[in-house]
Design an enzyme around this catalytic site. Structure first.
Site, PDB file in Angstrom:
ATOM      1  N   ASN A   9       0.877  -1.175   0.000  1.00 39.78           N
ATOM      2  CA  ASN A   9       0.000   0.000   0.000  1.00 39.78           C
ATOM      3  C   ASN A   9       0.909   1.218   0.000  1.00 39.78           C
ATOM      4  OD1 ASN A   9      -1.824   2.029   0.407  1.00 39.78           O
ATOM      5  ND2 ASN A   9      -2.351   1.454   2.515  1.00 39.78           N
ATOM      6  N   HIS A  94      -9.315   1.296   5.150  1.00 39.59           N
ATOM      7  CA  HIS A  94      -8.017   1.441   5.825  1.00 39.59           C
ATOM      8  C   HIS A  94      -8.183   2.406   7.003  1.00 39.59           C
ATOM      9  CE1 HIS A  94      -3.877   2.557   6.618  1.00 39.59           C
ATOM     10  NE2 HIS A  94      -3.527   1.453   5.993  1.00 39.59           N
ATOM     11  N   GLU A  96      -6.480   4.773   8.028  1.00 42.10           N
ATOM     12  CA  GLU A  96      -6.260   6.199   7.719  1.00 42.10           C
ATOM     13  C   GLU A  96      -7.504   6.814   7.090  1.00 42.10           C
ATOM     14  OE1 GLU A  96      -2.622   5.492   5.581  1.00 42.10           O
ATOM     15  OE2 GLU A  96      -1.699   4.917   7.487  1.00 42.10           O
ATOM     16  N   GLU A 166      -5.113  -5.002  10.692  1.00 43.72           N
ATOM     17  CA  GLU A 166      -4.069  -4.013  10.919  1.00 43.72           C
ATOM     18  C   GLU A 166      -4.327  -3.298  12.247  1.00 43.72           C
ATOM     19  OE1 GLU A 166      -2.146  -2.773   6.936  1.00 43.72           O
ATOM     20  OE2 GLU A 166      -3.688  -1.336   7.458  1.00 43.72           O
ATOM     21  N   GLY A 172       2.928   2.075  10.717  1.00 36.13           N
ATOM     22  CA  GLY A 172       3.917   3.136  10.521  1.00 36.13           C
ATOM     23  C   GLY A 172       4.681   3.514  11.776  1.00 36.13           C
ATOM     24  N   SER A 212       3.779  -2.320  10.291  1.00 38.73           N
ATOM     25  CA  SER A 212       5.237  -2.399  10.474  1.00 38.73           C
ATOM     26  C   SER A 212       5.832  -3.733  10.036  1.00 38.73           C
ATOM     27  CB  SER A 212       5.612  -2.072  11.925  1.00 38.73           C
ATOM     28  OG  SER A 212       5.250  -0.737  12.232  1.00 38.73           O
TER      29      SER A 212
HETATM   30  O1  LIG Z   1      -1.680  -0.520   4.593  1.00 36.57           O
HETATM   31  C1  LIG Z   1      -0.608  -0.679   5.182  1.00 36.57           C
HETATM   32  C2  LIG Z   1      -0.506  -0.417   6.590  1.00 36.57           C
HETATM   33  O2  LIG Z   1      -1.095   0.767   6.957  1.00 36.57           O
HETATM   34  C3  LIG Z   1       0.827  -0.689   7.211  1.00 36.57           C
HETATM   35  O3  LIG Z   1       1.721   0.379   7.052  1.00 36.57           O
HETATM   36  P1  LIG Z   1       3.243   0.164   7.546  1.00 36.57           P
HETATM   37  O4  LIG Z   1       3.711  -1.107   6.915  1.00 36.57           O
HETATM   38  O5  LIG Z   1       3.979   1.372   7.047  1.00 36.57           O
HETATM   39  O6  LIG Z   1       3.192   0.066   9.038  1.00 36.57           O
END
Ligand SMILES: O=C[C@H](O)COP(=O)(O)O
Length: 254
Positions: A9, A94, A96, A166, A172, A212
């Protein structure tokens, strides 16, 4: 045996040119056939990426979609538009989008139904925030999101869905969930799917972990019996890192 899915993503990263460069770079390597490899890019890059990826082992996904086919919805993009651009997957719900763009389980549900009806594979995200985890509400929260987000689907439709667990606190932050904790929640999600649909659907549906994930820890997740790959943000942005994720997913599964 469920085929694992490694989906990058990219979030709001990469111009069209950067996106195409990325695909050209990873196409120089032989991708393992036993892993479904997906790149979810910003809307603008999707037609060029879909064209580049045609006939290859790389699937292309969007990061959002509207549930109506067309209409007065300024700034939105519909399922038929994505299909016409050669897109096959779409991330829905998601965290976000739930946090910054007021997405709810109800809008997730409408989007999932529209995506399936229009022939896109939805990657539906669920997960708890830190306070919910700390107050012991994780299972209750994900159960609610799965129930409402996937409400009204037939068993056949449900088999087409990919769920991404997630935990929001792991996204992140570099603080990944342990593979054991992720396995516990994901096997609970699978049980929830069995209760809502049936055991066969639960056995077939793919459930990824996200938060992560890096080349260094992907093997620990893939080794779990219920975890079918990963939805990866930061570590999907560089071709070398993304390739390592895909290769590790293939290696540790067999
Ligand atoms: O869609 C992906 C996730 O939000 C994970 O993000 P990340 O791998 O940067 O923690």
């Amino acid at each position: 045996m469920r085929t694992p899915v490694i989906a990058g993503n990219w979030k709001m990263h990469k111009t069209v040119e950067e996106a195409v460069d990325f695909v050209e770079t990873i196409q120089r390597s032989e991708l393992p056939g036993e892993v479904e490899t997906v790149l979810c890019a910003p809307f603008l890059a999707l037609p060029a990426l879909a064209e580049k990826a045609k006939g290859s082992k790389i699937g292309i996904g969007a990061q959002n979609v509207h549930w109506e086919e067309q209409g007065a919805y300024t700034g939105e993009v519909s399922v038929p538009m994505l299909k016409a651009a050669g897109v096959q997957y779409v991330i829905i719900g998601h965290s976000e989008r739930r946090t910054y763009f007021a997405e709810t389980d109800e809008t997730v549900n409408r989007k999932v139904k529209a995506a399936i009806a229009g022939g896109l594979t939805p990657i539906v995200c669920v997960g708890e925030v830190l306070e919910e985890r700390e107050s012991g509400q994780t299972k209750q929260v994900v159960q609610e999101q799965v129930k409402k987000g996937l409400n009204g689907l037939s068993s056949e439709e449900m088999k087409k869905v990919i769920i991404a667990y997630e935990p929001v606190w792991a996204i992140g932050t570099g603080k990944a969930s342990t593979a054991e904790d992720a396995e516990e929640v994901i096997s609970f999600i699978r049980k929830t799917v069995a209760d809502l649909f049936d055991q066969q659907v639960a056995n077939e549906v793919r459930i990824q972990y996200g938060g992560s994930v890096k080349p260094e820890n992907i093997g620990t997740y893939i080794a779990q019996p219920n975890i079918d790959g990963a939805l990866v943000g930061g570590a999907s942005l560089e071709p070398a890192s993304f390739l390592k994720l895909v290769e590790a997913a293939a290696g540790d599964r067999s």
